[in-house]
Design a protein around this motif. Structure first.
Motif, PDB file in Angstrom:
ATOM      1  N   ARG A 230       0.839  -1.200   0.000  1.00 51.69           N
ATOM      2  CA  ARG A 230       0.000   0.000   0.000  1.00 51.69           C
ATOM      3  C   ARG A 230       0.870   1.244   0.000  1.00 51.69           C
ATOM      4  NH1 ARG A 230      -4.005   0.417   4.905  1.00 51.69           N
ATOM      5  NH2 ARG A 230      -2.144   1.045   6.035  1.00 51.69           N
ATOM      6  N   SER A 231       0.535   2.185  -0.879  1.00 54.53           N
ATOM      7  CA  SER A 231       1.228   3.464  -0.911  1.00 54.53           C
ATOM      8  C   SER A 231       0.695   4.350   0.211  1.00 54.53           C
ATOM      9  CB  SER A 231       1.011   4.149  -2.261  1.00 54.53           C
ATOM     10  OG  SER A 231       1.486   5.471  -2.240  1.00 54.53           O
ATOM     11  N   PRO A 232       1.565   5.130   0.892  1.00 58.17           N
ATOM     12  CA  PRO A 232       1.109   5.919   2.037  1.00 58.17           C
ATOM     13  C   PRO A 232       0.448   7.243   1.665  1.00 58.17           C
ATOM     14  CG  PRO A 232       3.459   6.219   1.744  1.00 58.17           C
ATOM     15  CD  PRO A 232       3.023   5.204   0.711  1.00 58.17           C
ATOM     16  N   THR A 233       0.408   7.587   0.384  1.00 61.22           N
ATOM     17  CA  THR A 233      -0.125   8.897   0.015  1.00 61.22           C
ATOM     18  C   THR A 233      -1.166   8.828  -1.095  1.00 61.22           C
ATOM     19  OG1 THR A 233       1.783   9.181  -1.466  1.00 61.22           O
ATOM     20  CG2 THR A 233       1.932  10.185   0.741  1.00 61.22           C
ATOM     21  N   ASP A 234      -0.800   8.235  -2.224  1.00 62.65           N
ATOM     22  CA  ASP A 234      -1.710   8.247  -3.362  1.00 62.65           C
ATOM     23  C   ASP A 234      -1.582   6.947  -4.142  1.00 62.65           C
ATOM     24  OD1 ASP A 234       0.907   9.701  -3.935  1.00 62.65           O
ATOM     25  OD2 ASP A 234       0.238   9.256  -5.958  1.00 62.65           O
ATOM     26  N   PHE A 235      -2.632   6.629  -4.859  1.00 64.48           N
ATOM     27  CA  PHE A 235      -2.644   5.425  -5.683  1.00 64.48           C
ATOM     28  C   PHE A 235      -3.688   5.607  -6.775  1.00 64.48           C
ATOM     29  CE2 PHE A 235      -5.668   4.839  -2.272  1.00 64.48           C
ATOM     30  CZ  PHE A 235      -6.775   4.275  -2.874  1.00 64.48           C
ATOM     31  N   TYR A 236      -3.711   4.686  -7.715  1.00 64.31           N
ATOM     32  CA  TYR A 236      -4.683   4.739  -8.800  1.00 64.31           C
ATOM     33  C   TYR A 236      -5.596   3.521  -8.719  1.00 64.31           C
ATOM     34  CZ  TYR A 236      -2.477   8.680 -11.113  1.00 64.31           C
ATOM     35  OH  TYR A 236      -2.003   9.931 -11.399  1.00 64.31           O
ATOM     36  N   GLN A 237      -6.857   3.746  -9.079  1.00 63.93           N
ATOM     37  CA  GLN A 237      -7.792   2.635  -9.085  1.00 63.93           C
ATOM     38  C   GLN A 237      -8.670   2.687 -10.328  1.00 63.93           C
ATOM     39  OE1 GLN A 237      -9.922   3.276  -5.367  1.00 63.93           O
ATOM     40  NE2 GLN A 237     -11.642   4.261  -6.398  1.00 63.93           N
ATOM     41  N   LEU A 238      -9.084   1.501 -10.745  1.00 67.25           N
ATOM     42  CA  LEU A 238     -10.118   1.391 -11.764  1.00 67.25           C
ATOM     43  C   LEU A 238     -11.441   1.573 -11.036  1.00 67.25           C
ATOM     44  CD1 LEU A 238     -11.515   0.652 -14.422  1.00 67.25           C
ATOM     45  CD2 LEU A 238     -11.177  -1.763 -13.809  1.00 67.25           C
ATOM     46  N   ASP A 239     -12.080   2.698 -11.250  1.00 64.05           N
ATOM     47  CA  ASP A 239     -13.313   3.046 -10.547  1.00 64.05           C
ATOM     48  C   ASP A 239     -14.491   2.713 -11.454  1.00 64.05           C
ATOM     49  OD1 ASP A 239     -14.070   4.128  -8.029  1.00 64.05           O
ATOM     50  OD2 ASP A 239     -14.842   5.900  -9.048  1.00 64.05           O
ATOM     51  N   VAL A 240     -15.486   2.023 -10.914  1.00 64.11           N
ATOM     52  CA  VAL A 240     -16.599   1.513 -11.723  1.00 64.11           C
ATOM     53  C   VAL A 240     -17.916   1.777 -11.000  1.00 64.11           C
ATOM     54  CG1 VAL A 240     -17.633  -0.531 -12.787  1.00 64.11           C
ATOM     55  CG2 VAL A 240     -15.142  -0.320 -12.666  1.00 64.11           C
ATOM     56  N   GLU A 241     -18.928   2.190 -11.734  1.00 64.23           N
ATOM     57  CA  GLU A 241     -20.277   2.323 -11.165  1.00 64.23           C
ATOM     58  C   GLU A 241     -21.305   2.028 -12.254  1.00 64.23           C
ATOM     59  OE1 GLU A 241     -22.230   3.082  -7.408  1.00 64.23           O
ATOM     60  OE2 GLU A 241     -20.148   2.829  -8.014  1.00 64.23           O
ATOM     61  N   MET A 242     -22.434   1.420 -11.838  1.00 65.97           N
ATOM     62  CA  MET A 242     -23.479   1.004 -12.775  1.00 65.97           C
ATOM     63  C   MET A 242     -24.842   1.278 -12.144  1.00 65.97           C
ATOM     64  SD  MET A 242     -21.729  -2.735 -13.402  1.00 65.97           S
ATOM     65  CE  MET A 242     -22.960  -3.347 -14.534  1.00 65.97           C
TER      66      MET A 242
END
Length: 593
Positions: A230-242
């Protein structure tokens, strides 16, 4: 001819023999063979061997270059002798005889870390000079893997009918399980924006706005304690909503994307297409974790009945207390005192007094017998009942922990993993996924206060009626996807009804006024026709980490923070200028002793 190159350092082949070419790149390695210089020239694409002898007008200049100089060369492509062909690189059949050279970027002084050789250097040095570290082939390949993974995700999501929308980076603070990074406002003194922990509220508002099947490669900012994964500040995610979906609809939409991604970039490692649904309570019982590694076949079991009223006083007395139980960790093929003692020492290293154990072996009379301190204390009848329940036999063992599950589950889970590795039971070279479902909606914190145990925006199973009973018995439409012992995805079916939302937050200690203050935009939107909706988010950094077969997430992030949340290369965090503080009407207080 182009000012810098006619070809990349990976393009030239035997078909180019005799051609005049221009290449630019970094000097990877210099070899002086008595008046003939051989140089491996490297760029983003690959490597080309160039050579220069004393007859070349470039020889005097080329003699002065060292590793990591950036140079441009002009020369002629020549075929290598058959015995000197290097089949490991695309340009291995040729070399370029240098006629002219220009130094484009010299190196001042000694390199703080080498690029050639892939030597293991301290991480602090690597992060301070990350721009050099990234030139190394292994790390360069990981960054390209990451880039290709992101491209593939986008293509797969578009092909599945999802649309990509961007959400704000500067927004309002929202409780989502971690500390916010706050941003002071110059135009509104004393007020602060927050960097989004996730686009949670915005993606729900996108559904309320009438869009459907949203995704985004989203940056997320959380002030968290660092871990290897885990990064302590920032990270990227695949964000999904339906919109207009139930839990199974989300699973059906996501699995082909993730499975296809791991099949594409998993380097031939099998991807198990069977993704079981495991209830949170069962996952904690069987695996001691809500992100189980299913490559390990060991399942823990409750064996309390065999120790209640037994001759093993420690467990027998423990079971007299409410909420306690005894769990067994089966250890097939672990039936030796040496192995049992080693695992007992492991438990002690994790802060426990140890683990009880029983192992089964062949006795002096040739029949199977149970051995170990526990076996002597509880007797053969109880020992045999345990063996039968666990499905064990001669040459096997079992380990035991007792108490309130929340106090020993985590250690039991780590012990299960250690036993699986030690005994060679954990399958290597395969990806195994599982959906963990039916998370508790609420939990008690260390002070006994009821709080959300996961995402506060998830819909409680049973709706408003479920919230009128014991909150600790309420389950949420909340789910995680585990892969090989890591949480890869987290998501849920959202609470889109204001009445239910107010009630859920009231149970967690937030009055309606506080909900309106913190989530006013979303609550207002829900009052104007909100569709049922749900989604999830996958950690891209963690997915790439799994695909790259790494255990340290910093190895797949281009410019990561160190373990103290510091950017050693750019010098962040740094002290602000007094002018900046005055403009923001802020003052830094001295640190308390």
């Amino acid at each position: 001819m182009h000012a810098y190159r006619s070809h990349t350092c990976a393009q030239l082949t035997a078909a180019d023999a005799g051609a005049d070419v221009r290449l630019s790149g970094w000097v990877h390695r210099v070899r002086d063979h008595g008046g003939v210089l051989f140089i491996d020239l490297r760029d983003h694409y690959g490597m080309t061997q160039i050579l220069c002898d004393g007859d070349s007008p470039a020889f005097a200049a080329l003699e002065k270059v060292r590793a990591e100089f950036v140079i441009r060369i002009d020369g002629t492509v020549k075929l290598r002798d058959a015995s000197l062909i290097n089949p490991k690189i695309p340009t291995g059949e040729i070399e370029v005889y240098v006629r002219g050279v220009e130094v484009l970027g010299p190196v001042e002084g000694d390199l703080p870390l080498p690029v050639f050789g892939e030597l293991d250097y301290p991480e602090e040095t690597r992060l301070t000079y990350r721009f050099l570290d990234l030139r190394r082939e292994s790390l360069h390949n990981k960054m390209m893997l990451r880039s290709n993974v992101v491209r593939s995700i986008r293509n797969r999501m578009w092909d599945a009918g999802f649309n990509e929308f961007q959400t704000p980076i500067i927004t309002a603070s929202s409780p989502e399980g971690a500390r916010d990074f706050l941003v002071p406002s110059r135009l509104h003194p004393g007020k602060f924006y927050a960097l989004p922990q996730a686009p949670q509220q915005f993606k729900q508002l996108i559904m309320v706005a009438g869009f459907d099947r949203y995704f985004q490669i989203a940056p997320c900012f959380r002030d968290e304690d660092p871990r290897a994964d885990r990064s302590p500040t920032d990270f990227y995610q695949l964000d999904v909503e339906m919109s207009f979906v139930e839990q199974e609809d989300v699973f059906a939409a996501v699995q082909p994307v993730i499975q296809g991604l791991f099949e594409e970039f998993g380097k031939g490692r099998p991807v198990d297409p069977n993704w079981p649904r495991i209830a949170y309570r069962d996952s904690m019982l069987w695996y001691g974790s809500d992100k189980p590694d299913l490559r390990n076949p060991i399942k823990m079991q409750v064996v309390s009945e065999h120790f209640a009223g037994s001759g093993f006083a420690i467990f027998a007395k423990l079971l007299e207390n409410e909420g306690t139980e005894i769990r067994a960790i089966p250890a097939p093929t672990g039936g030796s005192r040496k192995f049992c003692d080693r695992m007992n020492a492991f438990a002690q290293s994790q802060g426990l007094p140890g683990m009880g154990y029983i192992f089964w072996r062949k006795g002096d009379d040739g029949a199977m017998e149970a051995a170990g301190p526990l076996a002597k204390n509880i007797g053969p009848e109880r020992t045999e009942a345990i063996r039968v329940q666990l499905g064990l036999g001669e040459g096997d063992a079992a380990f035991f922990l007792g108490g309130k599950p929340e106090q020993f589950e985590a250690v039991a889970g780590r012990a299960r993993n250690e036993i699986g590795r030690e005994l060679g039971l954990t399958e290597e070279g395969v990806f195994r996924f599982a959906w963990i479902v039916d998370f508790p909606m609420f939990e008690k914190d260390d002070e006994g206060k009821i709080d959300f145990s996961h995402n506060p925006f998830s819909m409680p199973q049973g709706g408003l009626e479920a919230l009128n009973g014991d909150p600790l018995k309420v389950y949420a439409y909340q789910y995680d996807l585990a892969c090989n012992g890591y949480e890869l995805i987290s998501g849920g079916i959202r609470n889109h009804t204001p009445e239910i939302m107010y009630k859920a937050f009231e149970i967690a200690g937030y009055p309606n006024s506080e909900v309106d203050k913190r989530f006013g935009g979303m609550v207002k939107a829900f009052k104007y026709g909100a569709p049922p909706h749900g989604g999830c988010a996958m950690g891209i950094d963690r997915a790439v980490m799994l695909l790259a077969d790494e255990v340290n997430i910093r190895e797949v992030i281009m410019f990561p923070m160190n373990q103290r949340a510091e950017d050693l290369m750019m010098g962040a965090p740094s002290e602000p200028l007094n002018e900046q503080l005055r403009e923001l009407r802020l003052r830094v207080l001295p640190k308390e002793a």
